[in-house]
Motif scaffolding. Structure first.
Motif, short mmCIF file in Angstrom:
data_model
loop_
_atom_site.label_atom_id
_atom_site.label_comp_id
_atom_site.label_asym_id
_atom_site.label_seq_id
_atom_site.Cartn_x
_atom_site.Cartn_y
_atom_site.Cartn_z
N VAL A 160 0.87 -1.18 0.00
CA VAL A 160 0.00 0.00 0.00
C VAL A 160 0.90 1.22 0.00
O VAL A 160 1.77 1.37 0.86
CB VAL A 160 -0.93 0.01 1.23
N ILE A 161 0.70 2.12 -0.99
CA ILE A 161 1.54 3.31 -1.07
C ILE A 161 0.77 4.60 -0.79
O ILE A 161 1.36 5.65 -0.62
CB ILE A 161 2.29 3.40 -2.41
N GLU A 162 -0.57 4.50 -0.75
CA GLU A 162 -1.37 5.69 -0.45
C GLU A 162 -2.72 5.27 0.11
O GLU A 162 -3.32 4.30 -0.35
CB GLU A 162 -1.58 6.53 -1.71
N ILE A 163 -3.18 6.00 1.11
CA ILE A 163 -4.52 5.81 1.67
C ILE A 163 -5.21 7.17 1.64
O ILE A 163 -4.68 8.15 2.18
CB ILE A 163 -4.46 5.30 3.13
N GLU A 164 -6.36 7.23 1.01
CA GLU A 164 -7.11 8.49 0.93
C GLU A 164 -8.52 8.24 1.49
O GLU A 164 -9.23 7.38 1.00
CB GLU A 164 -7.22 8.94 -0.53
N ILE A 165 -8.87 8.98 2.52
CA ILE A 165 -10.23 8.93 3.05
C ILE A 165 -11.06 9.92 2.24
O ILE A 165 -10.75 11.11 2.20
CB ILE A 165 -10.28 9.29 4.55
N LEU A 166 -12.09 9.44 1.57
CA LEU A 166 -12.92 10.29 0.73
C LEU A 166 -13.88 11.10 1.58
O LEU A 166 -14.13 10.77 2.74
CB LEU A 166 -13.64 9.42 -0.29
N PRO A 167 -14.43 12.18 1.03
CA PRO A 167 -15.32 13.04 1.82
C PRO A 167 -16.45 12.26 2.49
O PRO A 167 -17.04 11.36 1.89
CB PRO A 167 -15.89 14.01 0.77
N LEU A 168 -16.70 12.61 3.74
CA LEU A 168 -17.77 11.97 4.50
C LEU A 168 -19.11 12.53 4.06
O LEU A 168 -19.26 13.75 3.88
CB LEU A 168 -17.56 12.21 5.99
N ARG A 169 -20.09 11.65 3.89
CA ARG A 169 -21.43 12.05 3.50
C ARG A 169 -22.42 11.53 4.53
O ARG A 169 -22.43 10.33 4.81
CB ARG A 169 -21.77 11.50 2.12
N PRO A 170 -23.24 12.39 5.09
CA PRO A 170 -24.20 11.95 6.12
C PRO A 170 -25.06 10.79 5.62
O PRO A 170 -25.57 10.81 4.50
CB PRO A 170 -25.05 13.20 6.37
N GLY A 171 -25.17 9.78 6.45
CA GLY A 171 -26.02 8.63 6.13
C GLY A 171 -25.37 7.60 5.21
O GLY A 171 -25.98 6.58 4.92
N GLU A 172 -24.15 7.85 4.75
CA GLU A 172 -23.49 6.90 3.87
C GLU A 172 -22.30 6.25 4.58
O GLU A 172 -21.77 6.79 5.55
CB GLU A 172 -22.99 7.60 2.59
N ASP A 173 -21.87 5.11 4.06
CA ASP A 173 -20.70 4.44 4.60
C ASP A 173 -19.44 5.26 4.33
O ASP A 173 -19.37 6.01 3.36
CB ASP A 173 -20.52 3.06 3.94
N LEU A 174 -18.45 5.09 5.17
CA LEU A 174 -17.15 5.69 4.95
C LEU A 174 -16.54 5.09 3.69
O LEU A 174 -16.66 3.88 3.45
CB LEU A 174 -16.24 5.40 6.15
#
Length: 69
Positions: free
Chosen positions: A30-44
């Motif tokens: 693994v060379i990069e981990i990006e947490i995508l924008p959080l959206r209310p009511g949706e999964d991470l």
């Protein structure tokens, strides 16, 4: 408590970060981990970038063609 999904364990450094599958096995290279924008009511959602020597892709596809003119 999370019972399934990817687990990221980190000491705050790139070298001290591990990405684990639900069964506890390590995801290699693994060379990069990006947490995508959080959206209310949706999964991470997260995007993992991994270095691979070979990429083997198997897919079903339908080719669509269009004519111009």
């Amino acid at each position: 408590m999370v019972t399934q999904g990817i687990r990221v364990i980190s000491d705050g450094t790139a070298h001290g970060t591990q990405v684990l599958m639900p069964d506890g096995t390590r995801v290699p290279k693994v060379i990069e981990i990006e947490i995508l924008p959080l959206r209310p009511g949706e999964d991470l959602r997260a995007r993992l970038t991994v270095a691979v020597d070979v990429l083997d892709v198997v897919a079903d596809a339908q080719i669509l063609t269009t004519q111009v003119g």
